[in-house]
Design a protein around this motif. Structure first.
Motif, PDB file in Angstrom:
ATOM      1  N   SER A  18       0.839  -1.195   0.000  1.00  0.00           N
ATOM      2  CA  SER A  18       0.000   0.000   0.000  1.00  0.00           C
ATOM      3  C   SER A  18       0.877   1.248   0.000  1.00  0.00           C
ATOM      4  CB  SER A  18      -0.878   0.010   1.256  1.00  0.00           C
ATOM      5  OG  SER A  18      -1.524   1.252   1.414  1.00  0.00           O
ATOM      6  N   PRO A  19       0.420   2.312  -0.663  1.00  0.00           N
ATOM      7  CA  PRO A  19       1.139   3.587  -0.551  1.00  0.00           C
ATOM      8  C   PRO A  19       1.218   4.087   0.888  1.00  0.00           C
ATOM      9  CG  PRO A  19      -0.434   3.689  -2.356  1.00  0.00           C
ATOM     10  CD  PRO A  19      -0.702   2.411  -1.609  1.00  0.00           C
ATOM     11  N   ARG A  48       4.566   3.362   2.697  1.00  0.00           N
ATOM     12  CA  ARG A  48       5.626   4.358   2.429  1.00  0.00           C
ATOM     13  C   ARG A  48       5.393   5.612   3.257  1.00  0.00           C
ATOM     14  NH1 ARG A  48       6.656   6.293  -3.095  1.00  0.00           N
ATOM     15  NH2 ARG A  48       8.678   6.676  -2.204  1.00  0.00           N
ATOM     16  N   HIS A  49       4.144   6.043   3.312  1.00  0.00           N
ATOM     17  CA  HIS A  49       3.777   7.294   3.980  1.00  0.00           C
ATOM     18  C   HIS A  49       3.999   7.223   5.491  1.00  0.00           C
ATOM     19  CE1 HIS A  49       1.553  11.083   4.246  1.00  0.00           C
ATOM     20  NE2 HIS A  49       0.853  10.546   5.229  1.00  0.00           N
ATOM     21  N   GLY A  84       6.514   0.060  -0.498  1.00  0.00           N
ATOM     22  CA  GLY A  84       5.243   0.116   0.214  1.00  0.00           C
ATOM     23  C   GLY A  84       4.823  -1.251   0.704  1.00  0.00           C
ATOM     24  N   TYR A 132      -5.049  -0.419  -3.451  1.00  0.00           N
ATOM     25  CA  TYR A 132      -4.836   0.552  -4.519  1.00  0.00           C
ATOM     26  C   TYR A 132      -5.589   1.826  -4.173  1.00  0.00           C
ATOM     27  CZ  TYR A 132      -3.188  -3.599  -6.886  1.00  0.00           C
ATOM     28  OH  TYR A 132      -2.499  -4.739  -7.209  1.00  0.00           O
ATOM     29  N   TRP A 133      -4.917   2.951  -4.297  1.00  0.00           N
ATOM     30  CA  TRP A 133      -5.478   4.235  -3.906  1.00  0.00           C
ATOM     31  C   TRP A 133      -5.909   5.025  -5.134  1.00  0.00           C
ATOM     32  CZ3 TRP A 133      -4.551   6.881   1.108  1.00  0.00           C
ATOM     33  CH2 TRP A 133      -4.247   5.969   2.123  1.00  0.00           C
ATOM     34  N   LEU A 151      -4.837   9.648  -2.601  1.00  0.00           N
ATOM     35  CA  LEU A 151      -3.452  10.095  -2.794  1.00  0.00           C
ATOM     36  C   LEU A 151      -3.306  11.593  -2.518  1.00  0.00           C
ATOM     37  CD1 LEU A 151      -2.390   8.001  -5.892  1.00  0.00           C
ATOM     38  CD2 LEU A 151      -1.668   7.707  -3.515  1.00  0.00           C
TER      39      LEU A 151
END
Length: 107
Positions: free
Chosen positions: A8-9, A12-13, A20, A90-91, A96
């Motif tokens: 997932s993004p 990373r965040h 990710g 998936y975003w 995002l």
């Protein structure tokens, strides 16, 4: 599963990683704790249903809901022996945008 993989993004965040990916049940547990401590207001859970063929499970959290907007995500899980083996999130563009603007950060 003990060796689950989550992509997932948000990894990373929140974890400040180049990739990710979270690997393993123990690492996943710590990541999920951070996720629930940093929920932005637009992180809702409205969905209409899900799709499965018995091995893959997927659903969408659409941006537009009956009560306004929410973060837009699609989740896909590969299931084996009743356990999640691989989970991909998936975003969409709104989700995002929220990350880009600093959403999902500890206050």
């Amino acid at each position: 599963a003990p060796d689950i993989i989550l992509e997932s993004p948000l990894v990373r965040h929140l974890l400040g990683r180049e990739d990710g990916i979270v690997r393993g049940r123990d690492e996943l547990r710590g990541f999920v704790e951070k996720v629930f401590l940093t929920q932005p207001a637009l992180r809702q859970r409205y969905r209409k249903g899900f799709f499965t063929d018995g091995k893959t499970l997927m659903w969408e959290y659409p941006r537009a809901t009956v009560s306004g907007q929410q973060m837009d995500l699609v989740e896909v899980m590969e299931i084996s022996d009743g356990m999640i083996q691989h989970h991909r999130i998936y975003w969409g563009w709104l989700g995002l945008k929220i990350l880009d603007e600093g959403g999902h950060r500890p206050s």
